[in-house]
Design a protein around this motif. Structure first.
Motif, PDB file in Angstrom:
ATOM      1  N   LEU A 125      -2.815 -16.110   8.921  1.00 23.59           N
ATOM      2  CA  LEU A 125      -3.031 -14.668   9.010  1.00 23.59           C
ATOM      3  C   LEU A 125      -3.970 -14.146   7.934  1.00 23.59           C
ATOM      4  N   TRP A 126      -3.799 -14.548   6.653  1.00 21.60           N
ATOM      5  CA  TRP A 126      -4.543 -13.945   5.562  1.00 21.60           C
ATOM      6  C   TRP A 126      -5.248 -15.005   4.720  1.00 21.60           C
ATOM      7  N   VAL A 127      -6.455 -14.653   4.289  1.00 23.86           N
ATOM      8  CA  VAL A 127      -7.157 -15.370   3.243  1.00 23.86           C
ATOM      9  C   VAL A 127      -7.715 -14.325   2.286  1.00 23.86           C
ATOM     10  N   GLN A 128      -7.528 -14.533   0.992  1.00 21.15           N
ATOM     11  CA  GLN A 128      -7.984 -13.593  -0.033  1.00 21.15           C
ATOM     12  C   GLN A 128      -9.122 -14.233  -0.814  1.00 21.15           C
ATOM     13  N   VAL A 129     -10.153 -13.448  -1.096  1.00 21.93           N
ATOM     14  CA  VAL A 129     -11.324 -13.951  -1.822  1.00 21.93           C
ATOM     15  C   VAL A 129     -11.653 -12.994  -2.952  1.00 21.93           C
ATOM     16  N   ASP A 130     -12.258 -13.535  -3.996  1.00 24.61           N
ATOM     17  CA  ASP A 130     -12.650 -12.727  -5.150  1.00 24.61           C
ATOM     18  C   ASP A 130     -13.660 -13.526  -5.964  1.00 24.61           C
ATOM     19  N   LEU A 186      -9.376 -11.153   6.412  1.00 29.76           N
ATOM     20  CA  LEU A 186     -10.014 -11.502   5.151  1.00 29.76           C
ATOM     21  C   LEU A 186      -9.847 -10.329   4.206  1.00 29.76           C
ATOM     22  N   LEU A 187      -9.190 -10.565   3.064  1.00 25.43           N
ATOM     23  CA  LEU A 187      -8.922  -9.510   2.089  1.00 25.43           C
ATOM     24  C   LEU A 187      -9.760  -9.743   0.850  1.00 25.43           C
ATOM     25  N   THR A 188     -10.458  -8.716   0.402  1.00 26.64           N
ATOM     26  CA  THR A 188     -11.271  -8.786  -0.804  1.00 26.64           C
ATOM     27  C   THR A 188     -11.230  -7.427  -1.493  1.00 26.64           C
ATOM     28  N   ASP A 189     -11.947  -7.329  -2.631  1.00 25.21           N
ATOM     29  CA  ASP A 189     -12.014  -6.049  -3.321  1.00 25.21           C
ATOM     30  C   ASP A 189     -13.176  -5.233  -2.752  1.00 25.21           C
ATOM     31  N   ASN A 190     -13.675  -4.294  -3.513  1.00 20.52           N
ATOM     32  CA  ASN A 190     -14.648  -3.345  -2.983  1.00 20.52           C
ATOM     33  C   ASN A 190     -16.013  -3.460  -3.652  1.00 20.52           C
ATOM     34  N   THR A 219     -11.204 -10.157  10.649  1.00 18.06           N
ATOM     35  CA  THR A 219     -11.364  -8.755  10.266  1.00 18.06           C
ATOM     36  C   THR A 219     -11.364  -8.650   8.752  1.00 18.06           C
ATOM     37  N   VAL A 220     -12.345  -7.939   8.213  1.00 18.18           N
ATOM     38  CA  VAL A 220     -12.490  -7.793   6.763  1.00 18.18           C
ATOM     39  C   VAL A 220     -11.712  -6.563   6.310  1.00 18.18           C
ATOM     40  N   HIS A 221     -10.825  -6.737   5.336  1.00 21.54           N
ATOM     41  CA  HIS A 221     -10.061  -5.653   4.730  1.00 21.54           C
ATOM     42  C   HIS A 221     -10.309  -5.659   3.225  1.00 21.54           C
ATOM     43  N   THR A 222     -10.167  -4.491   2.616  1.00 21.83           N
ATOM     44  CA  THR A 222     -10.324  -4.360   1.170  1.00 21.83           C
ATOM     45  C   THR A 222      -9.053  -3.787   0.576  1.00 21.83           C
ATOM     46  N   CYS A 223      -8.776  -4.139  -0.679  1.00 22.66           N
ATOM     47  CA  CYS A 223      -7.588  -3.658  -1.362  1.00 22.66           C
ATOM     48  C   CYS A 223      -7.853  -2.283  -1.966  1.00 22.66           C
ATOM     49  N   GLU A 224      -6.830  -1.714  -2.554  1.00 21.26           N
ATOM     50  CA  GLU A 224      -6.981  -0.442  -3.237  1.00 21.26           C
ATOM     51  C   GLU A 224      -7.814  -0.632  -4.503  1.00 21.26           C
ATOM     52  N   PRO A 225      -8.704   0.312  -4.816  1.00 21.45           N
ATOM     53  CA  PRO A 225      -9.530   0.161  -6.027  1.00 21.45           C
ATOM     54  C   PRO A 225      -8.671   0.080  -7.288  1.00 21.45           C
ATOM     55  N   SER A 230      -2.493  -5.932  -5.319  1.00 20.64           N
ATOM     56  CA  SER A 230      -2.478  -6.036  -3.864  1.00 20.64           C
ATOM     57  C   SER A 230      -3.099  -7.329  -3.372  1.00 20.64           C
ATOM     58  N   LYS A 231      -3.768  -8.078  -4.243  1.00 19.76           N
ATOM     59  CA  LYS A 231      -4.273  -9.405  -3.886  1.00 19.76           C
ATOM     60  C   LYS A 231      -4.059 -10.340  -5.078  1.00 19.76           C
ATOM     61  N   GLY A 232      -2.802 -10.385  -5.502  1.00 20.03           N
ATOM     62  CA  GLY A 232      -2.480 -11.135  -6.707  1.00 20.03           C
ATOM     63  C   GLY A 232      -2.681 -12.624  -6.588  1.00 20.03           C
ATOM     64  N   GLY A 233      -2.603 -13.165  -5.341  1.00 21.70           N
ATOM     65  CA  GLY A 233      -2.771 -14.604  -5.182  1.00 21.70           C
ATOM     66  C   GLY A 233      -4.137 -15.079  -5.611  1.00 21.70           C
ATOM     67  N   VAL A 234      -5.171 -14.416  -5.141  1.00 23.60           N
ATOM     68  CA  VAL A 234      -6.524 -14.831  -5.505  1.00 23.60           C
ATOM     69  C   VAL A 234      -6.846 -14.432  -6.933  1.00 23.60           C
TER      70      VAL A 234
END
Length: 519
Positions: A125-130, A186-190, A219-225, A230-234
């Motif tokens: 379901l989710w992959v986080q990148v940074d 796909l979860l990333t920052d802004n 689908t690309v999603h972004t965390c709260e600034p 909210s994306k502590g794993g990455v």
């Protein structure tokens, strides 16, 4: 002196037995006032072991302190509060103020503490990148692209030179291919490569990153600034990767000699951390990845066009210009579009299809990066042109029947014409006609061989060709050329000088007892 819990229980038990403070004090071995105090505390419903707080000089100002802490959201400094209290008539020390402010902040955080709901990820379901700051290679900054597959805890670290959009998509493509599939989100920052604007707090996606997500099926999603939780794993992956890969005084790592060495170190780090059991799942991420791959979408056979780099047009000289430097390409791409992308210390050039074959993205060339004024030209890309920048040898092209008849004799005739023209020989056409006539008499191969020898020896006179033919007829073909080396030399030997100044061994030795002969 404070009583222990056991002593307090004995005092209370003695009072319940005698119902008299004086008698209970005799049984417990303490003063009757002590018995009365503990009994009063118990009857009031308080803890007998709790210490009674004494009044302090700052107590009248506590409501004001709590107001300032609440207005500043727990960030006001104690020294600022102390200065304001002094103006309000407080006569205590700054130590008392610091203690009161610390207690007020603890109470404020208790009432405003952020609560978390445990996140239970689902497979596929989710992959986080940074991004993280990488080590310096030859004085140049690098970046670490970190990815974290949520359910399996599988980690991927890819080094890069920058954080541009093309590099982001290229690293994402490499990550998905290493994972072996594409998750749903796909979860990333802004960064500006993902979020180009915010309207009423709603992030506006970059159209190119949306197109890349559509290409890969996620689908690309972004965390709260400013909210890494909210994306502590990455975020933890970035922290651990920087601690293990960036040379510091703590890990005693040496500096990287090249970008390739850094890339190899990242691959080895990923293999190491993915092979050891995770503290949360008690299983190695590489083992859980096998299960999660069943829930991932297939990776497209071709990467997104943005991952290929910047688009360029191949000029008529089979070169593309990238960073004010010209790089050569193989034949068959003049006038077509190619993509240039920096890969470590090299420039990769990718084209769609090669020499008229079926459409497909194929890497056609790879060069080492250069600087302006130093083009990268590969001689193999120009098979019909001599390499280097030396003067080009003329290519004889016959334009009359006489010229064609002479050049048809062979390579020796070509070499003779080029060398004769270079040395300024006269009456070249008549000598060419004479060679054709001799070819009819003695054979074309023999004349061509003689012309080659004449070119090598530099003999272009009127009678030189006939003289060489006569010599070939009498002595035959010349033998191999003798090359002077350590085993064969034309220099006369010096062995005869070895006995110079010595007495020959064949001469009789003089007798010292015989008288000298007089002349």
């Amino acid at each position: 002196m404070a009583k222990s819990g056991r002593e307090i229980m004995e005092i209370l038990e003695a009072f319940d037995l005698t119902r008299c403070a004086h008698s209970a004090a005799q049984l417990a071995g303490c003063d009757e006032k002590t018995v009365a105090r503990y009994v009063a505390v118990r009857d009031a419903g308080r803890d007998p072991r709790a210490r009674v707080r004494r009044p302090r000089s700052i107590d009248p100002f506590l409501p004001k302190i709590e107001e300032w802490v609440d207005r500043s959201h727990g960030k006001v400094r104690a020294d600022v509060v102390h200065q304001r209290l002094l103006a309000m008539g407080f006569g205590g020390t700054d130590r008392t103020t610091r203690r009161a402010v610390a207690e007020a902040k603890v109470l404020w955080r208790t009432g405003n503490r952020r609560s978390y709901r445990p996140w239970v990820p689902e497979p596929g379901l989710w992959v986080q990148v940074d991004w993280g700051e990488g080590p310096r290679v030859d004085g140049r900054r690098t970046q670490l692209f970190c990815a974290w597959l949520a359910w399996s805890r599988f980690r991927v670290v890819v080094p890069a030179w920058d954080q541009t959009l093309g590099t982001l998509v290229a690293c994402l493509d490499a990550t998905l291919r290493r994972i072996g599939g594409v998750p749903t989100y796909l979860l990333t920052d802004n960064p500006r490569t993902v979020t180009i604007d915010r309207v009423a707090g709603v992030p506006v996606r970059h159209p190119d990153i949306v197109a890349a997500g559509r290409h890969y099926g996620c689908t690309v999603h972004t965390c709260e600034p400013f909210d890494p939780e909210s994306k502590g794993g990455v975020e933890h992956t970035v922290k651990v990767a920087k601690a293990d890969l960036v040379p510091t005084q703590a890990n005693l790592l040496p500096a990287y000699a090249s970008f390739t060495e850094l890339a190899d170190a990242c691959v080895q780090w990923c293999e190491r951390v993915n092979a050891r059991p995770h503290r949360e799942t008690k299983a190695a991420p590489v083992e859980r990845l096998v299960v999660e791959r069943r829930h991932l979408h297939p990776v497209p056979a071709q990467p997104h066009a943005i991952a290929l780099g910047e688009e360029r047009l191949v000029d008529d000289d089979q070169t593309v210009r990238f960073g004010s430097v010209r790089y050569s390409t193989p034949p068959g791409h003049v006038g077509s579009k190619v993509w240039c992308r920096v890969v470590g210390d090299e420039l990769a050039i990718v084209a769609r299809g090669v020499a008229g074959t079926a459409a497909g993205l194929v890497e056609i060339a790879r060069h080492e990066l250069s600087t302006p004024g130093n083009p990268r030209i590969v001689d193999a890309h120009y098979p019909h042109h001599p390499g280097g920048n030396l003067p080009r040898q003329p290519r004889p092209r016959p334009r009359t029947p006489a010229e064609a008849a002479f050049l048809d004799l062979g390579d020796g005739a070509h070499r003779w014409l080029v060398e004769a023209a270079a040395t300024g020989a006269t009456r070249v056409r008549s000598k060419m006609a004479r060679a054709v006539e001799l070819a009819v008499l003695v054979g074309a191969d023999t004349v061509d061989h003689a012309l080659g020898l004449a070119a090598i020896a530099g003999r272009f006179a009127d009678t030189d060709l006939a003289s060489i033919l006569d010599h070939l007829a009498a002595a035959g073909a010349p033998g191999d050329v003798v090359i002077a080396d350590e085993h064969h030399s034309v220099q006369p030997g010096t062995a005869s000088w070895a006995t110079f100044g010595t007495i020959p061994t064949t001469a009789p030795a003089p007798n010292p007892d015989s008288p000298e002969e007089t002349p």
